[in-house]
Design an enzyme around this catalytic site. Structure first.
Site, mmCIF file in Angstrom:
data_model
loop_
_atom_site.group_PDB
_atom_site.id
_atom_site.type_symbol
_atom_site.label_atom_id
_atom_site.label_comp_id
_atom_site.label_asym_id
_atom_site.label_seq_id
_atom_site.Cartn_x
_atom_site.Cartn_y
_atom_site.Cartn_z
ATOM 1 N N ASP A 10 0.863 -1.184 0.000
ATOM 2 C CA ASP A 10 0.000 0.000 0.000
ATOM 3 C C ASP A 10 0.899 1.235 0.000
ATOM 4 O O ASP A 10 1.614 1.490 0.972
ATOM 5 C CB ASP A 10 -0.890 -0.026 1.253
ATOM 6 C CG ASP A 10 -1.967 1.048 1.235
ATOM 7 O OD1 ASP A 10 -2.048 1.796 0.242
ATOM 8 O OD2 ASP A 10 -2.724 1.138 2.220
ATOM 9 N N ASP A 114 -2.758 2.476 -6.167
ATOM 10 C CA ASP A 114 -1.665 2.484 -5.187
ATOM 11 C C ASP A 114 -1.628 1.246 -4.288
ATOM 12 O O ASP A 114 -0.991 1.260 -3.246
ATOM 13 C CB ASP A 114 -1.737 3.748 -4.324
ATOM 14 C CG ASP A 114 -3.055 3.882 -3.571
ATOM 15 O OD1 ASP A 114 -3.967 3.068 -3.808
ATOM 16 O OD2 ASP A 114 -3.179 4.809 -2.744
ATOM 17 N N GLU A 115 -2.302 0.176 -4.692
ATOM 18 C CA GLU A 115 -2.340 -1.037 -3.869
ATOM 19 C C GLU A 115 -2.273 -2.286 -4.727
ATOM 20 O O GLU A 115 -2.857 -2.337 -5.805
ATOM 21 C CB GLU A 115 -3.656 -1.133 -3.093
ATOM 22 C CG GLU A 115 -3.804 -0.260 -1.889
ATOM 23 C CD GLU A 115 -5.139 -0.538 -1.208
ATOM 24 O OE1 GLU A 115 -5.230 -1.548 -0.482
ATOM 25 O OE2 GLU A 115 -6.085 0.239 -1.427
#
Length: 366
Positions: A10, A114-115
């Site tokens: 993350d 973003d993960e």
């Protein structure tokens, strides 16, 4: 059978972190990235903010005008999604390189810009100590190549890994092995369990279920009668740290791209095309290494005023040739040049609608 090992990565306050990286003068200041509606200067909502801004109570989803009242000194910036996506593409390539070799994308799953989850069962040999070392390598490579930090969770399944990544934010790494998962999960408030929203949490509270331990020890029959068979069974299993869900990359949702800064701000077509050709070559190399074809071509330009523009072309068929990619990119660039009087600072190209190659290599009929 080897113990399954899953990593969840993350990126820390991703959009705001990129802005801090690009503009060092922002370091030490509250930075708020807003999805602006355009109706007035600060009409819109907060997309993300850095940890300094969070100390003032600013949160994602909050109206930007309210965030301004909470901290009038904060720096408010508009979302530059195309630019963030290009950074994300590079980070996802790094992460893929650490995942187990898997068929049909079953060892990597990007869940947002973003993960991502990656399975490292074979790379780590089922060993959580080795998994920790791999996690540290991932953090080091992302920091060296992109100057960004991430938080990592490592566990025996997606549920545990996802929750572990939140334990030591920002820039942390948390390992939860099977023998430690109850000690990790059970003290948590039930609302912290991944997959439980406000409505479910409220219902559980009404049933005197406050912690994950309460939920794990609750009668499954009562859970099923309240939430239905599927949801009730899932709640019981999740609270016990059981999650057999596979990693699966959704076909067509992924994009691969490159963006770079021109040697100088310019509207010179030859200079821009020269850079576009190099970027297209990098994109094709990535596609070839994974035996992928594409159907959508997108060109991004950022002008000297830092305004971002994008245009896309959808082809009739999936293709995989550099010539086809460049043909579409040239057409889009020509449109940009005919419309712009402001010089370009950065240019990028990316492809989407990805799927496994089916034999064809070049189709010019679009």
């Amino acid at each position: 059978m080897m113990q399954r090992v899953i990593i969840h990565v993350d990126m820390d306050y991703f959009y705001a972190a990129i802005e801090e990286r690009e503009k060092p003068e922002l370091l030490g200041k509250a930075v708020v990235v807003c999805m602006l509606s355009g109706r007035s200067e600060l009409s819109g909502s907060v997309s993300t903010c850095n940890y300094i801004a969070r100390e003032f109570g600013i949160r994602s989803g909050m109206p930007c005008s309210r965030a301004k009242k909470l901290n009038p000194e904060a720096v408010f910036l508009p979302v530059r999604k195309e630019f963030y996506t290009s950074v994300s593409d590079r980070i996802m390539e790094i992460l893929r390189s650490y995942a187990d070799p898997g068929e049909n994308g079953d060892s990597f799953e990007q869940i947002s810009v973003d993960e991502a989850f990656l399975e490292i069962t074979y790379r780590a040999g089922g060993d959580f100590n080795l998994a920790f070392e791999l996690g540290m390598q991932i953090k080091k490579e992302i920091k060296e190549k992109e100057n960004l930090t991430c938080s990592i969770g490592i566990g025996p399944n997606k549920l545990i890994a996802k929750m572990a990544s939140s334990a030591k934010k920002p820039d942390g790494i948390t390992v939860v092995s099977p023998e430690n998962q109850e000690a990790f999960l059970w003290p948590l408030k039930v609302s912290k369990l991944w997959g439980i929203g406000d409505v479910t949490a409220k219902k559980l509270q009404e049933m005197d279920i406050v912690t994950v331990k309460d939920l794990a020890e609750h009668d499954v029959i009562e859970l099923i009668s309240t939430f239905g068979k599927s949801r009730g069974t899932w709640l019981k299993q999740a609270a016990s740290g059981i999650d057999d869900s596979p990693l699966k990359e959704r076909e067509g949702s992924e994009q691969i791209g490159r963006i770079a800064t021109l040697p100088e701000d310019t509207l010179d077509q030859e200079l821009i095309l020269s850079l576009l050709e190099k970027l297209a070559g990098d994109v094709i190399e990535k596609l070839d290494s994974r035996e992928l074809s594409f159907r959508v071509v997108t060109v991004t330009v950022i002008n000297s005023n830092f305004r971002t523009y994008t245009k896309s072309r959808t082809l009739n068929h999936p293709v995989s040739s550099k010539e086809t990619l460049l043909e579409a990119a040239r057409e889009i660039l020509s449109e940009f040049l005919s419309e712009s009087k402001t010089e370009f600072r950065r240019v990028g190209v990316r492809v989407g609608g990805l799927q496994k190659k089916k034999g064809q290599t070049s189709l010019f009929d679009y």
